[in-house]
Each structure stands twice: as C-alpha cells, then as structure tokens.
Design an enzyme around this catalytic site. Sequence first.
Site, PDB file in Angstrom:
ATOM      1  CG  LEU A 138      -6.976 -26.052-110.117  1.00  0.00           C
ATOM      2  CD1 LEU A 138      -5.524 -25.766-109.754  1.00  0.00           C
ATOM      3  CD2 LEU A 138      -7.112 -26.285-111.611  1.00  0.00           C
ATOM      4  CG  ASP A 139      -9.883 -32.636-110.821  1.00  0.00           C
ATOM      5  OD1 ASP A 139     -11.019 -32.177-110.625  1.00  0.00           O
ATOM      6  OD2 ASP A 139      -9.522 -33.141-111.903  1.00  0.00           O
ATOM      7  NE  ARG A 140      -8.956 -35.584-102.407  1.00  0.00           N
ATOM      8  CZ  ARG A 140      -9.470 -35.446-101.187  1.00  0.00           C
ATOM      9  NH1 ARG A 140      -8.713 -35.037-100.193  1.00  0.00           N
ATOM     10  NH2 ARG A 140     -10.740 -35.739-100.973  1.00  0.00           N
TER      11      ARG A 140
END
Length: 299
Positions: A138-140
Amino acid sequence: MRVNLGYNREGDYDHFVVDRESQLLEWLLANVKESRTKIKATLQGRGIKVNGKTVTQFDFILTPGMKVAVSKTKRNQQSFKSRYVKIVYEDKWLIVVEKNTGILSMAAGHSSLNVKCILDDYFRKSRQKCTAHVVHRLDRDTSGLMVYAKDMETEQILEHNWHQVVYDRRYVALLSGEMEPDEGTIRNWLKDNKAYVTYSSSVDNGGKLAITHFHVLQRTTEHSLVEFRLETGRKNQIRVHAADMGHPVCGDTKYGNGDDPLHRLCLHAFLLCFTHPVTGEHMEFETPFPTSFRMIFRR
C-alpha cells in the site's frame, strides 16, 4: 435449537458448557457471537480452552459437559502495540495487519519506518523464528489491510498466485467533486513515464491492463464517498483512475487537484478476502471506514 448452559463471563474469557457432541469449530460458530474469521483467528491464536487446556484443532471433538473458554482478548494484541500497525489476524504461516497512514509497506531508500521492520521486531520479541515477507504493498499514505507471509514458501505461493488466491479486495475513497454515475468500470492501460508518474491510455501502450469497478456510497456537490473493487492491482491504480474520471482522491498530492479537506490521502483498503495458501480456508477481513471520511457528509 442450540442452547448454551452455564454461560458466564469471567476474567478475560467467556465460559460455556457443551450440551451436545460436536466438532469444536462447528460448535464455536453456532454458539459464539463473532464472525467466522474472528473465531478462526481466536482458535489459531491459542485463545480457546477445553476443560482448562488450550486447543487449536478445528475438528477437536466436544462431548456434553465439557467446559469451553473463549478468549476475549487477542493474544497478539497483548504483546504488540504500535501507533502505525494493528494486528488483525496471525497464524504460523501469515499475518494480516491494518496499516495506518504515514508508513511504508517495506523499506525504501533511507527510510527506516516501515511495516516489515515493525513486524520483524515483533517476531523477535515474541520469540518467533520468522520474518515478514512482503506480498503486496500500500502507498505510504494509504491506510488499510495488508497480508505478509511468515516464510518464503508461503510468500512464493501468495506472490505467484496472487490473482487466483485473492478473490475480493476493496477500497473506500473520498473523491473531490460530485461523482455523477452511481457505478461503473474503468478499463485502460497504465504505464510509468521517466519521472515514475503513472499515466493511462485507452489503447495498449505497452503498459499493464488495469480494471477498476466503482460504486458511489454518498455524495454532495463538493465530495463523493466511493467504493472501489480491484480486478487488477497496478501501481497507483485507484488514484489514476479517479483522476481520469475528473474526481481525484482528496489529499492526493501526485494526481490530485489540491482538494485536501482531511489533510491526508483519503484512500483506505477496507476489505481483503483470500484463500489461505496452506489450509485452503476462505479468509475474509473487513475494517471500518475511517470516521473522518463519513464526517465530511455530516457538516
């Protein structure tokens, strides 16, 4: 009709007395007011006792008069605390977590704050001889559910069979503007340019086919709350597709329009369903929508 005899609450356990012969998992599903996934997690997490002894076998045979104790607190939550990561489920092969915003899924460059590092530290402290193997990311600044393998063999099964193993994965997003169609499907090809920004094309541009299904849950003239179901899992897929529709994800500094009412990327992975790579069981996990997403529509 199933009747619980001698039910009471004591300490950190709920206590029952068995009234008929049954396999343990079958009995728990009929008598404990929890979801199938939570019951399995409690069982595999050593949270079930029969006549005072911990039992983990699904097919353990119960007979009338036996006493069953069901833990009210998850074993892993007692020994693990982090502001960035919450353990949702754990067994000997894998671990499912809910990630907060502001943390990477794994190390990148000089950044030391990542979920894998936190889980590896937890495994060491709990004396587990394993490490967290990244299966997906998942993106940051995206929050929500993730699964990590605890050994290389499980990681390989999950990674190489991801689209067969995962049978439902959904996100909720707060989008900028009033989304007009109630539902639909976006289908195009995604490819990175030289600056590593993902862009889309309606024809095959040598990139990867990306398919996203969407359904509007709530809307005002300013914002829309939308559920996304991924048929493919490409880099920044939802963020690019939302921007393509003219309604970028709020707080998206890469593909957005500056609309940032909650001071975060408003994207959350709330549903993750997959077939267990070892046991073959259907594993289904769901986490509530971030409260702040709903609050926008109460103003």
